[in-house]
Enzyme design. Structure first.
Site, PDB file in Angstrom:
ATOM      1  N   ASN A   1       0.867  -1.174   0.000  1.00 47.62           N
ATOM      2  CA  ASN A   1       0.000   0.000   0.000  1.00 47.62           C
ATOM      3  C   ASN A   1       0.908   1.229   0.000  1.00 47.62           C
ATOM      4  OD1 ASN A   1      -1.827   2.025   0.467  1.00 47.62           O
ATOM      5  ND2 ASN A   1      -2.404   1.346   2.536  1.00 47.62           N
TER       6      ASN A   1
ATOM      7  N   LYS B   1       0.085   4.201  -0.421  1.00 49.63           N
ATOM      8  CA  LYS B   1      -0.612   5.384   0.128  1.00 49.63           C
ATOM      9  C   LYS B   1      -0.380   6.587  -0.792  1.00 49.63           C
ATOM     10  CE  LYS B   1      -0.361   3.331   4.675  1.00 49.63           C
ATOM     11  NZ  LYS B   1      -0.345   3.511   6.128  1.00 49.63           N
TER      12      LYS B   1
ATOM     13  N   HIS C   1      -9.784   1.090   4.827  1.00 46.99           N
ATOM     14  CA  HIS C   1      -8.503   1.359   5.503  1.00 46.99           C
ATOM     15  C   HIS C   1      -8.738   2.364   6.631  1.00 46.99           C
ATOM     16  CE1 HIS C   1      -4.437   2.685   6.293  1.00 46.99           C
ATOM     17  NE2 HIS C   1      -4.038   1.575   5.718  1.00 46.99           N
TER      18      HIS C   1
ATOM     19  N   GLU D   1      -7.135   4.828   7.570  1.00 39.21           N
ATOM     20  CA  GLU D   1      -6.949   6.236   7.181  1.00 39.21           C
ATOM     21  C   GLU D   1      -8.190   6.764   6.474  1.00 39.21           C
ATOM     22  OE1 GLU D   1      -3.166   5.608   5.247  1.00 39.21           O
ATOM     23  OE2 GLU D   1      -2.310   5.170   7.210  1.00 39.21           O
TER      24      GLU D   1
ATOM     25  N   GLU E   1      -5.536  -4.684  10.649  1.00 40.50           N
ATOM     26  CA  GLU E   1      -4.539  -3.639  10.869  1.00 40.50           C
ATOM     27  C   GLU E   1      -4.882  -2.859  12.135  1.00 40.50           C
ATOM     28  OE1 GLU E   1      -2.438  -2.509   6.975  1.00 40.50           O
ATOM     29  OE2 GLU E   1      -4.284  -1.355   7.070  1.00 40.50           O
TER      30      GLU E   1
ATOM     31  N   GLY F   1       2.117   2.617  10.866  1.00 38.85           N
ATOM     32  CA  GLY F   1       3.049   3.725  10.718  1.00 38.85           C
ATOM     33  C   GLY F   1       3.744   4.133  12.009  1.00 38.85           C
TER      34      GLY F   1
ATOM     35  N   SER G   1       3.109  -1.675  10.563  1.00 36.24           N
ATOM     36  CA  SER G   1       4.553  -1.718  10.825  1.00 36.24           C
ATOM     37  C   SER G   1       5.161  -3.084  10.499  1.00 36.24           C
ATOM     38  CB  SER G   1       4.883  -1.296  12.267  1.00 36.24           C
ATOM     39  OG  SER G   1       4.478   0.050  12.483  1.00 36.24           O
TER      40      SER G   1
HETATM   41  P1  PGA Z   1       2.589   0.642   7.716  1.00 32.13           P
HETATM   42  O1  PGA Z   1       1.124   0.797   7.038  1.00 32.13           O
HETATM   43  O2  PGA Z   1       3.140  -0.662   7.189  1.00 32.13           O
HETATM   44  O3  PGA Z   1       3.340   1.827   7.248  1.00 32.13           O
HETATM   45  O4  PGA Z   1       2.365   0.595   9.185  1.00 32.13           O
HETATM   46  C1  PGA Z   1       0.302  -0.324   6.849  1.00 32.13           C
HETATM   47  C2  PGA Z   1      -1.012   0.116   6.256  1.00 32.13           C
HETATM   48  O5  PGA Z   1      -1.546   1.149   6.648  1.00 32.13           O
HETATM   49  O6  PGA Z   1      -1.563  -0.571   5.361  1.00 32.13           O
END
Ligand code: PGA
Length: 250
Positions: A5, A7, A90, A92, A162, A168, A208
């Site tokens: 992803n 983003k 997601h 976000e 997640e 993140g 992460s």
């Molecule tokens: P990250 O994001 O690996 O940077 O923690 C994962 C995600 O949001 O899909």
């Protein structure tokens, strides 16, 4: 499945560079489906770059209407034929853009109607986790997001667990912890659909995930792969993650 992803990262030319670094290394890997989810603006470009490979393309979002006066949105009709998957729900999107389970449900229905396999993301906040509400929150996210989806429509479904506190932050869940929660998600799916469907849905861990901890996740019996944010932007690290998954599950 190991899904990248990206983003809101990479210009089209950066996306091109990243794909050209990834492709030669990913060609020979077996037993792992690799999914790239670039920004919309690079979708056409990446489709062309990966067309003779086993790498699959995903969108990071879709709107639920087919077409019309929805300025700035992208429809599943536009993505169908290019993308095989679409990330939906997601955290976000939920947290920053106000997407409720009801909106995610409409998007899932629109995706399956146009033969896009949803990657349904669910996750609890730190407060919810601390309060012991993880199972309730995730159960509600699954049930409400999948309301009205038939067993036939669920055949291509992928779920990504997640935890919001792990995204993140550099603070991943432990493999054992994620395995227990993903086992619970699979039981919930068995209640929504049936045992066979629940067993066939791939459930990924995300938050992460990186080259140093991926083996801990993919070696767990309930975990079928990872959804990778930050680490997917570094070609060497992402390649290493796919290779480790291939060794563990292949
Ligand atoms: P990250 O994001 O690996 O940077 O923690 C994962 C995600 O949001 O899909």
């Amino acid at each position: 499945m190991i899904a990248a992803n990206w983003k809101m990262n990479t210009t089209p030319s950066e996306a091109q560079t990243l794909v050209s670094q990834l492709l030669p290394a990913l060609c020979d890997i077996t037993g792992v489906e690799v999914l790239l989810c670039p920004p919309f603006i690079s979708t056409v470009l990446v489709t062309e770059l990966i067309k003779n490979s086993s790498v699959r393309l995903g969108a990071q979002n879709t709107y639920f209407e087919d077409k019309g006066a929805f300025t700035g949105e992208i429809s599943p009709v536009m993505l169908a034929g290019m993308c095989q998957y679409v990330l939906l729900g997601h955290s976000e999107r939920r947290g920053l853009f106000g997407e409720s389970n009801q909106i995610v449900n409409r998007k899932i229905k629109a995706a399956v109607k146009h033969a896009l396999n949803p990657v349904l993301c669910v996750g609890e906040s730190l407060e919810e986790n601390d309060a012991g509400r993880t199972d309730d929150v995730l159960g509600a996210q699954l049930r409400q997001s999948l309301e009205g989806i038939s067993i036939a429509e669920a055949q291509g479904l992928v779920v990504a667990y997640e935890p919001i506190w792990a995204i993140g932050t550099g603070r991943a869940a432990s493999g054992a912890q994620a395995n227990v929660t993903i086992g619970m998600l699979r039981s919930t799916l068995a209640g929504i659909f049936d045992e066979a469907t629940a067993a066939s849905v791939r459930i990924l861990y995300g938050g992460s995930a990186n080259g140093a901890n991926i083996a801990e996740f993919v070696s767990q019996p309930e975990i079928d792969g990872a959804l990778v944010g930050g680490a997917s932007l570094k070609s060497d690290e992402f390649i290493s993650m796919v290779k480790q998954a291939s060794t563990a599950k292949g």
